[in-house]
Design a protein around this motif. Sequence first.
Motif, mmCIF file in Angstrom:
data_model
loop_
_atom_site.group_PDB
_atom_site.id
_atom_site.type_symbol
_atom_site.label_atom_id
_atom_site.label_comp_id
_atom_site.label_asym_id
_atom_site.label_seq_id
_atom_site.Cartn_x
_atom_site.Cartn_y
_atom_site.Cartn_z
ATOM 1 N N ASP A 155 -99.323 -4.688 70.086
ATOM 2 C CA ASP A 155 -100.142 -5.470 70.800
ATOM 3 C C ASP A 155 -100.247 -6.731 70.206
ATOM 4 O O ASP A 155 -100.822 -7.738 70.845
ATOM 5 C CB ASP A 155 -101.592 -4.868 70.959
ATOM 6 N N GLN A 156 -99.486 -6.961 69.324
ATOM 7 C CA GLN A 156 -99.407 -8.475 68.606
ATOM 8 C C GLN A 156 -98.421 -9.333 69.252
ATOM 9 O O GLN A 156 -97.101 -8.848 69.687
ATOM 10 C CB GLN A 156 -98.998 -8.285 67.110
ATOM 11 N N SER A 157 -98.823 -10.768 69.382
ATOM 12 C CA SER A 157 -97.695 -11.605 69.880
ATOM 13 C C SER A 157 -96.948 -12.208 68.611
ATOM 14 O O SER A 157 -97.256 -12.014 67.577
ATOM 15 C CB SER A 157 -98.372 -12.685 70.474
ATOM 16 N N GLY A 158 -95.581 -12.661 69.079
ATOM 17 C CA GLY A 158 -94.571 -13.446 67.950
ATOM 18 C C GLY A 158 -93.965 -12.369 67.162
ATOM 19 O O GLY A 158 -93.314 -12.808 66.052
ATOM 20 N N ILE A 159 -93.873 -11.006 67.712
ATOM 21 C CA ILE A 159 -92.947 -10.047 67.152
ATOM 22 C C ILE A 159 -91.829 -10.012 67.904
ATOM 23 O O ILE A 159 -91.816 -9.870 68.993
ATOM 24 C CB ILE A 159 -93.766 -8.894 67.117
ATOM 25 N N THR A 160 -90.469 -9.943 67.206
ATOM 26 C CA THR A 160 -89.311 -9.744 67.818
ATOM 27 C C THR A 160 -88.601 -8.381 67.258
ATOM 28 O O THR A 160 -89.048 -8.064 66.335
ATOM 29 C CB THR A 160 -88.268 -10.945 67.839
ATOM 30 N N VAL A 161 -87.577 -7.925 68.013
ATOM 31 C CA VAL A 161 -87.007 -7.034 67.716
ATOM 32 C C VAL A 161 -85.523 -7.421 66.991
ATOM 33 O O VAL A 161 -84.689 -8.170 67.645
ATOM 34 C CB VAL A 161 -86.257 -5.914 68.889
ATOM 35 N N ALA A 162 -85.373 -7.268 65.663
ATOM 36 C CA ALA A 162 -84.332 -7.741 65.031
ATOM 37 C C ALA A 162 -83.102 -7.151 65.165
ATOM 38 O O ALA A 162 -82.066 -7.559 65.152
ATOM 39 C CB ALA A 162 -84.486 -7.921 63.210
ATOM 40 N N GLY A 163 -83.184 -5.839 65.309
ATOM 41 C CA GLY A 163 -82.093 -4.877 65.918
ATOM 42 C C GLY A 163 -81.843 -3.711 64.891
ATOM 43 O O GLY A 163 -82.872 -3.397 64.199
ATOM 44 N N THR A 164 -80.867 -3.003 64.989
ATOM 45 C CA THR A 164 -80.413 -1.902 63.944
ATOM 46 C C THR A 164 -79.766 -2.281 62.762
ATOM 47 O O THR A 164 -79.290 -3.070 62.813
ATOM 48 C CB THR A 164 -79.672 -0.954 64.881
ATOM 49 N N THR A 165 -80.012 -1.366 61.641
ATOM 50 C CA THR A 165 -79.462 -1.657 60.412
ATOM 51 C C THR A 165 -79.322 -0.425 59.739
ATOM 52 O O THR A 165 -79.718 0.760 60.237
ATOM 53 C CB THR A 165 -80.108 -2.781 59.823
ATOM 54 N N THR A 166 -79.142 -0.477 58.373
ATOM 55 C CA THR A 166 -79.310 0.620 57.583
ATOM 56 C C THR A 166 -80.194 -0.010 56.441
ATOM 57 O O THR A 166 -79.965 -1.181 56.081
ATOM 58 C CB THR A 166 -78.050 1.222 56.961
#
Length: 331
Positions: A240-251
């Motif tokens: 529910d928070q604004s200003g958050i993005t999906v950085a992606g997949t990693t290990t």
Amino acid sequence: MSGRHDDVLERMRQHRLDPPAVEPPVLALPPRRRWRRAPLVAAAVAVVAVGAVAAGFSFFRTPPVAASVPPLLTFQADGDTDARSLLTGLAERAGQQPGLGAGRFHYSRTRSWTFGTAAGTDGGTLAARVAETRLERWTAPDGSGFEKRHQDSVRPGGPPLVYEGPFPTPEVQPTVGPQNTVVSALPPVGEADAGEIERRLRADGVSRTAGEWFAVTAQVWSARSGDPATAQALARILADQSGITVAGTTTDRAGRPAVAIATRASGDQWFPKQRVYLLFDPATGFLTGAEDVALQADTDAIGAPVEVPATVRYQLWLGSGRTDTSGETPR
């Protein structure tokens, strides 16, 4: 709706990168400069002494060292996934996981790395690097417990801080920001469902920014790792928070597959602007790690040059469970 979330998480798991080394790289500092000692006549000594006084004794100060930090994590982005959809799916996945089992004590095992400096006797910066802390904790329902802590010295070769014994309840720990207050206000691990945990966290954090919620999430999970209800509540709130993005997949730095979210955050005097990350296991919805990346560095305050962006703190959650006795590892 859950089918769409499963598709998102499955796509995230398929876009993996080769894992980095399980251990962070050796953080070697450049060799400290050694001053040549040549025979000096009395007149030369006098000239050096006068010059040192005029320069504020800068000749004798420790030469500045370059800060040693680990490499940044790399991510493979998935442009079709938004943060709200991802986090809602992770919350559903977390709620499907089994509980921690039986036992009086909640056990957790973590490793964290934090940037610090060590000063010489002249006040100059002798070392600047990310040093490791290894921690095992057994927490009783009243918040008290027992811990084993091994904290490396910032100065390479310096003696570590080793402690094994009880720790105080959260109510009497020094409060730095809202995190400790939040942890102490929650029910004991395993004694509340996701709705109750979510209600209490939201009531205490109405005005928090996304960056502050990231910090609270890491603090709460450190005290309650492995609890499905806590994981579900945290993911719901973050969704529910604004200003958050999906950085992606990693290990993560333990070699485990992860999907990461990111946001901007205010830092401290050393690193005023940061980008912070939370890493989740896409299969369980549980947190596996957190990372703080400095976007700005005050080299005068630090006393050493730091090239940004730089990883200045990260944490790994490596194990959790229930035990009947403090000091015992869950099987």
